[in-house]
Design a protein around this motif. Structure first.
Motif, mmCIF file in Angstrom:
data_model
loop_
_atom_site.group_PDB
_atom_site.id
_atom_site.type_symbol
_atom_site.label_atom_id
_atom_site.label_comp_id
_atom_site.label_asym_id
_atom_site.label_seq_id
_atom_site.Cartn_x
_atom_site.Cartn_y
_atom_site.Cartn_z
ATOM 1 N N ILE A 99 50.541 45.017 31.288
ATOM 2 C CA ILE A 99 50.568 46.302 31.054
ATOM 3 C C ILE A 99 48.817 46.138 30.821
ATOM 4 C CG2 ILE A 99 50.525 48.984 31.880
ATOM 5 C CD1 ILE A 99 52.889 48.473 32.477
ATOM 6 N N ALA A 100 49.087 46.501 29.181
ATOM 7 C CA ALA A 100 48.503 47.002 28.935
ATOM 8 C C ALA A 100 46.868 46.136 28.453
ATOM 9 C CB ALA A 100 48.547 46.751 26.795
ATOM 10 N N PRO A 101 46.725 45.508 28.130
ATOM 11 C CA PRO A 101 44.741 44.138 28.020
ATOM 12 C C PRO A 101 44.164 44.927 29.139
ATOM 13 C CG PRO A 101 46.633 43.108 27.420
ATOM 14 C CD PRO A 101 47.564 44.134 27.960
ATOM 15 N N LEU A 102 44.713 44.590 30.190
ATOM 16 C CA LEU A 102 44.003 44.999 31.284
ATOM 17 C C LEU A 102 43.668 45.957 31.755
ATOM 18 C CD1 LEU A 102 42.235 43.282 33.714
ATOM 19 C CD2 LEU A 102 44.244 44.522 34.897
ATOM 20 N N TYR A 103 44.763 47.708 31.425
ATOM 21 C CA TYR A 103 44.846 48.791 31.267
ATOM 22 C C TYR A 103 43.676 49.240 30.249
ATOM 23 C CZ TYR A 103 45.679 54.064 30.442
ATOM 24 O OH TYR A 103 45.649 54.696 30.175
ATOM 25 N N TRP A 104 44.056 48.910 29.015
ATOM 26 C CA TRP A 104 42.753 49.198 27.889
ATOM 27 C C TRP A 104 41.270 48.633 28.256
ATOM 28 C CZ3 TRP A 104 46.108 46.839 23.109
ATOM 29 C CH2 TRP A 104 47.236 47.998 23.150
ATOM 30 N N PHE A 105 40.708 48.241 28.727
ATOM 31 C CA PHE A 105 39.612 47.134 29.242
ATOM 32 C C PHE A 105 38.825 48.296 30.396
ATOM 33 C CE2 PHE A 105 36.852 45.050 32.609
ATOM 34 C CZ PHE A 105 35.573 44.451 31.466
ATOM 35 N N TYR A 106 40.050 48.527 30.748
ATOM 36 C CA TYR A 106 39.463 49.404 32.227
ATOM 37 C C TYR A 106 38.918 50.991 31.416
ATOM 38 C CZ TYR A 106 38.750 46.175 36.187
ATOM 39 O OH TYR A 106 38.692 45.140 36.577
ATOM 40 N N THR A 107 39.824 50.983 30.453
ATOM 41 C CA THR A 107 39.833 52.149 29.802
ATOM 42 C C THR A 107 38.812 52.729 29.020
ATOM 43 O OG1 THR A 107 42.168 52.984 30.261
ATOM 44 C CG2 THR A 107 40.838 54.073 28.235
ATOM 45 N N SER A 295 44.828 45.036 38.988
ATOM 46 C CA SER A 295 43.389 44.813 39.289
ATOM 47 C C SER A 295 43.075 45.940 39.994
ATOM 48 C CB SER A 295 42.907 43.634 39.211
ATOM 49 O OG SER A 295 43.063 42.364 37.938
ATOM 50 N N ILE A 296 43.509 45.550 41.275
ATOM 51 C CA ILE A 296 42.452 46.685 42.283
ATOM 52 C C ILE A 296 43.006 48.092 42.444
ATOM 53 C CG2 ILE A 296 43.212 46.988 44.780
ATOM 54 C CD1 ILE A 296 43.128 44.056 45.754
ATOM 55 N N TYR A 297 44.529 48.437 42.044
ATOM 56 C CA TYR A 297 44.392 49.710 41.618
ATOM 57 C C TYR A 297 43.923 50.220 39.791
ATOM 58 C CZ TYR A 297 47.519 54.223 40.078
ATOM 59 O OH TYR A 297 47.862 55.172 39.385
ATOM 60 N N LEU A 298 43.672 49.477 38.778
ATOM 61 C CA LEU A 298 42.681 50.208 38.361
ATOM 62 C C LEU A 298 41.124 50.005 38.509
ATOM 63 C CD1 LEU A 298 44.514 48.304 35.101
ATOM 64 C CD2 LEU A 298 44.424 50.389 36.004
ATOM 65 N N SER A 299 40.912 48.781 39.264
ATOM 66 C CA SER A 299 38.967 48.381 39.470
ATOM 67 C C SER A 299 39.250 49.991 40.741
ATOM 68 C CB SER A 299 38.768 47.513 39.291
ATOM 69 O OG SER A 299 39.347 47.168 40.677
ATOM 70 N N HIS A 300 40.106 49.782 41.283
ATOM 71 C CA HIS A 300 38.580 50.622 42.288
ATOM 72 C C HIS A 300 38.280 52.479 41.707
ATOM 73 C CE1 HIS A 300 43.137 53.973 43.052
ATOM 74 N NE2 HIS A 300 41.631 54.839 42.997
ATOM 75 N N THR A 301 39.174 52.872 40.812
ATOM 76 C CA THR A 301 38.434 54.212 40.263
ATOM 77 C C THR A 301 37.055 53.869 40.120
ATOM 78 O OG1 THR A 301 38.851 53.338 38.142
ATOM 79 C CG2 THR A 301 40.560 55.075 39.358
ATOM 80 N N LEU A 324 36.796 52.030 56.246
ATOM 81 C CA LEU A 324 36.854 50.521 55.599
ATOM 82 C C LEU A 324 35.789 49.845 54.768
ATOM 83 C CD1 LEU A 324 36.485 50.292 59.785
ATOM 84 C CD2 LEU A 324 39.112 50.005 57.856
ATOM 85 N N ALA A 325 34.648 50.571 54.971
ATOM 86 C CA ALA A 325 33.732 49.444 53.742
ATOM 87 C C ALA A 325 34.267 49.441 52.614
ATOM 88 C CB ALA A 325 32.255 50.396 54.020
ATOM 89 N N VAL A 326 33.880 50.761 51.653
ATOM 90 C CA VAL A 326 34.982 50.853 50.621
ATOM 91 C C VAL A 326 35.976 50.048 50.169
ATOM 92 C CG1 VAL A 326 35.035 52.866 49.100
ATOM 93 C CG2 VAL A 326 32.986 52.808 50.274
ATOM 94 N N GLY A 327 36.777 50.285 51.421
ATOM 95 C CA GLY A 327 38.601 49.518 50.765
ATOM 96 C C GLY A 327 38.091 48.255 51.157
ATOM 97 N N MET A 328 37.134 47.598 51.343
ATOM 98 C CA MET A 328 36.574 45.948 51.452
ATOM 99 C C MET A 328 36.139 45.532 50.180
ATOM 100 S SD MET A 328 37.075 43.067 53.156
ATOM 101 C CE MET A 328 38.120 43.619 54.458
ATOM 102 N N ALA A 329 35.376 46.668 49.444
ATOM 103 C CA ALA A 329 35.013 46.524 48.482
ATOM 104 C C ALA A 329 35.721 46.373 47.722
ATOM 105 C CB ALA A 329 33.819 47.352 48.320
ATOM 106 N N VAL A 330 36.840 47.721 47.390
ATOM 107 C CA VAL A 330 37.575 47.054 46.571
ATOM 108 C C VAL A 330 38.317 46.706 45.740
ATOM 109 C CG1 VAL A 330 39.789 48.382 45.795
ATOM 110 C CG2 VAL A 330 37.739 49.712 46.166
ATOM 111 N N VAL A 331 39.199 45.684 47.366
ATOM 112 C CA VAL A 331 39.320 44.654 47.782
ATOM 113 C C VAL A 331 39.005 43.383 46.944
ATOM 114 C CG1 VAL A 331 40.949 42.712 48.910
ATOM 115 C CG2 VAL A 331 40.739 45.361 49.865
ATOM 116 N N VAL A 332 37.628 43.732 47.331
ATOM 117 C CA VAL A 332 37.096 42.261 46.985
ATOM 118 C C VAL A 332 36.546 41.852 45.025
ATOM 119 C CG1 VAL A 332 34.894 40.956 46.689
ATOM 120 C CG2 VAL A 332 35.942 41.861 48.973
ATOM 121 N N ALA A 333 36.497 43.267 44.634
ATOM 122 C CA ALA A 333 36.238 43.419 43.670
ATOM 123 C C ALA A 333 37.715 43.440 42.582
ATOM 124 C CB ALA A 333 36.164 45.205 42.513
ATOM 125 N N GLY A 334 38.671 44.188 43.282
ATOM 126 C CA GLY A 334 40.122 43.460 42.652
ATOM 127 C C GLY A 334 40.302 42.598 42.605
#
Length: 366
Positions: A99-107, A295-301, A324-334
């Protein structure tokens, strides 16, 4: 809402494909909710309170899944006290490393963006004490007045870390996990109701904490009723989904009794549906998206507001097209975040903190 790529049974090599897909679906429910909120703020101008609030039910699905995974992945534990203490310590370290490393990175990425481009965010202030509490998973009042961490979606991780700590204590003490976790949650819930003025107690004194218990119950039910037919599983899933989303529960409805119980039915049904799900077309690809759900959950913000604003500047006004467009972008980014950031980061910390193979025990999962 943490990533547990490789949701495992007692047999360490077998995945629950249906649960993996559910994790992706849960993440996307939250994503769609935030996209509709961004549309309401930036495109339609109806304000931050007019959006699809039912997407928040994805969190409840995550919490039930978390309880299920923790119960299943620690099904084989040592019996003597010293070994239990070691197992509890390993369990907690694994949870922190996931949990922590990725969460700390995005924080910290959020902090860097706020400091560099404060005009891009409505909540643009950073306070060192609040940031420290956020990084340590401690509920605290934010500079904008709400009990939210610097990366707001991290509020769910505060609940996750509380559950992991209590679950680790149950392992260390050799206590029955359902009864021990239920007792501690009841004590916290009661204390929060009768001890005023504590931000931490008030935050945790919510019925949503009991959804982790539902997940543990789902694990025990599945172990005892493993051979229920997939057809029954499908029916149970449909009932769970209908119970969650068909009624207009409203903000006053108890979250545990509505979305929580519905999520438990959905997860249990998906387990019984596994013989069909695992053979379905695209099952492996959807399972991969489940791996990427954290990753999707944290990066989508970061992706959602940028995507909505970009489409607005391009003249797009249709809400469905934007979703639809932003949702697809979120999946790709995640997925990019998962492959290039989360997975290498997790592997690095596992090598660093689990060098000795003797520090493992059967059933810990990932």
């Amino acid at each position: 809402m943490s990533s547990d790529g490789g949701l495992q049974r007692q047999q360490a090599t077998q995945q629950f494909t249906g649960v993996q897909i559910l994790r992706f679906a849960a993440a996307m429910l939250v994503v769609v909710m935030h996209i509709t909120q961004a549309i309401s703020i930036h495109v339609s101008g109806t304000g931050p309170t007019r959006y699809w609030t039912d997407g928040s039910a994805g969190v409840d699905i995550f919490f039930v899944i978390s309880g299920f995974v923790m119960a299943m992945s620690t099904s084989a534990l040592p019996s003597d006290a010293a070994a239990r203490m070691g197992a509890a310590w390993i369990f907690m370290r694994r949870r922190l490393l996931r949990i922590a490393p990725l969460y700390w990175f995005y924080t910290l990425l959020k902090v860097a963006l706020l400091l560099a481009l404060p005009t891009l965010a409505s909540r643009a202030s950073v306070e060192p004490g609040h940031l420290t509490a956020s990084l340590l998973f401690i509920p605290a009042v934010s500079p904008w007045g709400l009990v939210l961490p610097t990366l707001p979606v991290g509020w769910t991780l505060n609940f996750e870390m509380l559950f992991y700590a209590i679950f680790a204590a149950a392992i260390a003490l050799g206590a029955p996990r359902i009864r021990f976790c239920l007792l501690i949650f009841l004590l916290i819930y009661t204390a929060g109701r009768y001890i005023p003025g504590s931000v931490v107690l008030d935050f945790y004194a919510q019925t949503i904490v009991f959804e982790f218990i539902l997940g543990i119950c789902v694990a025990y039910a599945f172990l005892r009723l493993r051979h229920v037919s997939p057809g029954v599983g499908l029916i149970v899933m449909v009932i769970g989904v209908a119970f969650m989303f068909v009624p207009d529960w409203g903000r006053s409805a108890d979250r545990f009794a509505t979305w929580g119980c519905g999520a438990a039915l959905v997860v249990l049904g998906s387990l019984w549906l596994e013989p069909w799900t695992s053979r379905a077309p695209l099952a492996s690809r959807l399972s991969f998206l489940g791996d990427a759900s954290y990753s999707i959950y944290l990066s989508h913000t970061f992706v959602v507001p940028a995507g909505v604003l970009a489409l607005k500047k391009m003249g797009m006004q249709d809400s469905l097209a934007i979703v639809l467009a932003v949702g697809m972008a979120v999946v790709v980014a995640g997925c990019i975040s998962y492959v290039w950031l989360e997975r290498p980061m997790t592997a690095f910390f596992k090598r660093a903190f689990f060098k000795n193979p003797g520090l493992s025990y059967q059933g810990t999962g990932k």
